[in-house]
Enzyme design. Sequence first.
Site, PDB file in Angstrom:
ATOM      1  N   ASP A  12     -24.721 -40.132  27.556  1.00 24.38           N
ATOM      2  CA  ASP A  12     -23.496 -39.897  28.326  1.00 24.38           C
ATOM      3  C   ASP A  12     -22.295 -39.669  27.412  1.00 24.38           C
ATOM      4  OD1 ASP A  12     -21.887 -39.645  30.529  1.00 24.38           O
ATOM      5  OD2 ASP A  12     -21.712 -41.786  30.917  1.00 24.38           O
ATOM      6  N   GLY A  13     -21.405 -38.793  27.836  1.00 23.80           N
ATOM      7  CA  GLY A  13     -20.145 -38.617  27.130  1.00 23.80           C
ATOM      8  C   GLY A  13     -19.964 -37.281  26.441  1.00 23.80           C
ATOM      9  N   GLY A  15     -19.470 -34.211  27.681  1.00 25.49           N
ATOM     10  CA  GLY A  15     -18.362 -33.444  28.248  1.00 25.49           C
ATOM     11  C   GLY A  15     -17.009 -34.001  27.869  1.00 25.49           C
ATOM     12  N   TRP A  17     -16.327 -35.869  25.293  1.00 28.46           N
ATOM     13  CA  TRP A  17     -16.134 -35.651  23.850  1.00 28.46           C
ATOM     14  C   TRP A  17     -15.654 -34.221  23.598  1.00 28.46           C
ATOM     15  CZ3 TRP A  17     -17.587 -32.431  19.980  1.00 28.46           C
ATOM     16  CH2 TRP A  17     -17.436 -32.872  18.657  1.00 28.46           C
ATOM     17  N   THR A  58     -31.248 -34.933  38.801  1.00 27.55           N
ATOM     18  CA  THR A  58     -31.276 -34.213  40.075  1.00 27.55           C
ATOM     19  C   THR A  58     -29.877 -34.113  40.677  1.00 27.55           C
ATOM     20  OG1 THR A  58     -31.913 -36.322  41.116  1.00 27.55           O
ATOM     21  CG2 THR A  58     -33.679 -34.761  40.661  1.00 27.55           C
ATOM     22  N   ASN A  60     -27.177 -33.604  38.792  1.00 24.83           N
ATOM     23  CA  ASN A  60     -26.352 -32.744  37.939  1.00 24.83           C
ATOM     24  C   ASN A  60     -26.173 -31.319  38.478  1.00 24.83           C
ATOM     25  OD1 ASN A  60     -27.374 -34.257  34.765  1.00 24.83           O
ATOM     26  ND2 ASN A  60     -25.612 -34.670  36.061  1.00 24.83           N
TER      27      ASN A  60
END
Length: 226
Positions: A12-13, A15, A17, A58, A60
């Site tokens: 996670d992270g 986007g 970043w 699923t 996303n």
Amino acid sequence: MNPIKHVAIIMDGNGRWGIKNKGSRNSGHRAGLNTVETIIEECIEKKIQYLTLYTFSTENWKRPKKEIDFLFNLLQNFLKHKIENIIKKKIKLNFIGELNQLPSALKDLIKLSEKKTKKNQLIQVNIALNYGSKSELLRAIKLINKKKLIINEKNIDKNLFTNKITNPDILIRTGNTKRLSNFMLWQMAYTEIFFEKKLWPDFNKKDFRIILNSFKIIKRNFGSVK
């Protein structure tokens, strides 16, 4: 000390970043691939048998189409340009999830990548793509009914995407978010969970080693008293 056979990661992270450092979510997804390669190398060094990466859920599909297309193209390019190196390093690739819903070009590359690496045994990297634990469980129950089997834990285990994989010993979620996000809910009944504040592209070898060492000394009772 607790042995480590299987590490699962919610990466996670990316986007966040990308927006923070480059002004673009997609830049973060690209940077996240470097971390993927770093952690695979660490797993090989530590003789970890399985690494499962939550790549696309699923849920996303709710993201902007441009971002989804970028993610799929990024994976396609990775498989095209890195597959020979993956084979050389004896890495086995295994994709789990509702793969039939993916673009045909990507599906073809996935099949080819699995075929080319199927004999590799140094480490198995499971890529959870269009994966959701709830849909996986529903699928397993439908398969059990179709086979006219009894619905029990053993038969559910046998009909999951992960039927040939040991359950994760460790789950790592980066990005300073503390939830499971529909990831391997059945398999992680007794997994030790580590939430990491760093965004995925900033996660490094040292962070990974700290978590592995912390896990090794945890007292694991699995519901009993010792």
